[in-house]
Design an enzyme around this catalytic site. Structure first.
Site, short mmCIF file in Angstrom:
data_model
loop_
_atom_site.label_atom_id
_atom_site.label_comp_id
_atom_site.label_asym_id
_atom_site.label_seq_id
_atom_site.Cartn_x
_atom_site.Cartn_y
_atom_site.Cartn_z
N LYS A 175 0.87 -1.19 0.00
CA LYS A 175 0.00 0.00 0.00
C LYS A 175 0.91 1.24 0.00
O LYS A 175 1.53 1.59 1.01
CB LYS A 175 -0.92 -0.09 1.22
CG LYS A 175 -1.38 1.17 1.91
CD LYS A 175 -2.23 2.12 1.14
CE LYS A 175 -2.40 3.42 1.90
NZ LYS A 175 -1.83 4.57 1.23
N GLU A 250 9.90 2.77 10.57
CA GLU A 250 10.89 3.85 10.40
C GLU A 250 10.13 5.15 10.32
O GLU A 250 9.27 5.32 9.44
CB GLU A 250 11.73 3.62 9.14
CG GLU A 250 12.74 2.51 9.27
CD GLU A 250 13.68 2.66 10.45
OE1 GLU A 250 13.94 3.80 10.89
OE2 GLU A 250 14.15 1.62 10.95
N GLU A 381 9.24 17.69 13.86
CA GLU A 381 9.60 17.49 12.46
C GLU A 381 8.70 18.37 11.58
O GLU A 381 7.49 18.26 11.64
CB GLU A 381 9.43 16.02 12.07
CG GLU A 381 9.92 15.74 10.67
CD GLU A 381 9.74 14.28 10.27
OE1 GLU A 381 8.64 13.74 10.49
OE2 GLU A 381 10.69 13.69 9.75
#
Ligand code: NDP
Length: 481
Positions: A175, A250, A381
């Site tokens: 996906k 990750e 971030e």
């Protein structure tokens, strides 16, 4: 007429069960619809998982070198179609053609590298505990692997997950991210053209909260490998634990580049620009914080500011462009919001800070000076071309500031002092350490993965380390009497 692409489930190209579709838009030219893709339903995904399960026994029995040979051929197909793959990537994700070619070259190399792993799927023979005994271990594939990937490296990241999954004998439900589905589709095409049997890979596009969630919550998926944001990764982890599904995550980064007083100014500027503005800062290993020692700080900020102002922003297909657009309207807004937050927090805006140009999601390369370690722009971030410069005293102070975040993916230092470089390498909390090199950019054969909130801290990716996630070890005791 806009091209309509399909999903690949059970060896057939199919639409979503309810026929729903979404558009793939060019971030550099928002009027251009590049194609439409199926919005897979949860039932579509379950069918893909069931197909992968059916295909698993025969694929697991196929000798590993023969599985590897398919990857080898896929690598050659990627090489032959490199220009087309790269242009597709630039059109849908926005990075420059130069960067896109680099990424697709990586994909080619990843397939090539893992093709050889088919010859190296070894076990151990261990000393017997009695005179009529033999003990050995063998590696077996896990089963069905769910691959969920982000848009920022839509070719290389899926490649470095799918290649080891396949070579070690697993089947795959893939996906990709909704902002860059075409690069993902091209990978699947290359694998099929190379001879991958029907059912071994299944490709489902659609929203993360439906198609992604259907993979994460399935009891029939044996392993999930995910790269993406921390928020989504955490959700997937919590869902997958219900079935004790093996997991590899990750996630984000807030990567520091330390510049010491003795650094070569030109090199330090170049590394900050590559690490901070490369791929529009949309890189998990981006240098979003530059921690500079006081002695060189003034000169460095001037040099970085100058470089940021001179960076040509535009459509990645234009050869003059050095930085493409943000991937989406939402990412552009996030970038602009964080710039406002930085100003509100009292950081000093010295370059950029606004939109750039019309027609696409362009934002100026932005530099803040006088950033304090606890400001939100130094902790969270942003995933855009925004560098925060933090000033530091000693090397110990710089390392302390480097470590003072929740993430721990990548970290760099610019210095000619060997002792300082090794002190940094030994004490920085990051899975990847770069000395006089950009925090971004990794090699195909080297283990990759972050510390702290940047990963689930379970399994590394890439290189020979990949075998740990994609296989399980069986210990066999043979008594021959
Ligand atoms: P997201 O986390 O938003 O999405 C990643 C993938 O997960 C997409 O395919 C997405 O689908 C899917 N997804 C979204 N919601 C769910 C859900 N509830 N259940 C299952 N799947 C879901 O990340 P982005 O695509 O925005 O990528 C940017 C992020 O990726 C950044 O945080 C970056 O740091 C990280 N990243 C980390 C890397 C690393 O190696 N550490 C490397 C590259 C990027 P959809 O697209 O349809 O929403």
């Amino acid at each position: 007429m806009v091209q309509e692409y399909r999903n690949y489930i059970g060896g057939e190209w199919v639409d979503a069960a309810d026929g729903a579709r979404f558009e793939n838009i060019n971030p550099a030219d928002n009027d251009e619809v590049l194609g439409t893709f199926p919005k897979a339903t949860a039932e579509d995904v379950q069918r893909a998982i069931a197909t992968a399960r059916e295909a698993f026994p025969a694929w697991a029995r196929t000798p590993a070198p023969r599985r590897g040979a398919i990857l080898d051929k896929a690598s050659e197909i990627v090489a032959a179609r490199l220009d087309e793959f790269a242009e597709t990537l630039t059109r849908e994700e926005g990075k420059t053609l130069f960067e896109a070619r680099g990424e697709v070259t990586r994909t080619r190399d990843v397939f090539k590298y893992h093709s050889g792993a088919g010859w190296r799927m070894t076990g151990d023979v261990l000393p017997p505990t009695s005179s009529d005994e033999m003990i050995y271990t063998q590696r077996e594939p896990l089963g069905v692997i769910g691959v969920i990937t982000p848009w920022n490296f839509p070719s290389a990241i899926p490649a470095w997950k799918i290649a080891p999954a396949l070579v070690y004998g697993n089947t795959v439900v893939f996906k990709p991210a909704s902002f860059a589905p075409h690069s993902a589709l091209l990978l699947v095409e290359a694998l099929l053209e190379a001879g991958l049997p029907p059912g071994v890979i299944n490709f489902v596009t659609g929203s993360g909260s439906v198609a992604g969630e259907a993979i994460a919550s399935s009891p029939d998926v044996d392993g999930i490998t995910f790269t993406g944001s921390h928020a989504v990764g955490k959700e997937i982890y919590q869902t997958a634990v219900d079935h004790m599904t093996r997991i590899q995550l990750e996630m984000g980064g807030k990567n520091p580049l330390i510049v010491l007083d003795d650094a070569d100014l030109e090199l330090a500027t170049k590394l900050a620009v590559i690490g901070g503005f490369g791929a529009t800062g949309q890189v998990c290993t981006a240098s979003s914080r530059v921690i500079v020692q006081q002695g060189i700080a003034g000169e460095f900020v001037d040099s970085l500011t100058n470089a940021a102002r001179n960076l040509v922003v535009g459509n990645g297909l234009d050869k003059r462009t050095r930085m493409g657009p943000a991937v989406s309207a939402a990412q552009l807004q996030t970038d602009l919001d964080y710039i406002k937050i930085g100003q509100g927090e009292g950081a000093k805006l010295v370059a950029g800070g606004d939109r750039a140009g019309d027609g696409g999601y362009f934002v100026q390369p932005t530099v803040f000076d006088d950033v304090a370690p606890q400001m939100r722009i130094a902790q969270e971030e942003i995933f855009g071309p925004v560098i925060g410069v933090i000033r530091a005293g000693s090397i110990d102070d710089a390392i302390e500031k480097a470590n003072d975040v929740g993430f721990g993916l990548s970290a760099g230092i610019v210095t000619n002092d060997l002792r300082a470089a090794l002190t940094f390498a030994n004490n920085v909390e990051a899975g990847v350490v770069k000395i006089n090199a950009p925090t971004s950019g990794i090699a195909v054969h080297v283990p990759f993965g972050g510390f702290k909130q940047s990963s689930a801290n379970t399994f590394k990716e890439q290189g020979e380390a990949a075998i740990e996630f994609y296989t399980r070890t069986k210990s066999i005791y043979l008594t021959h009497g």
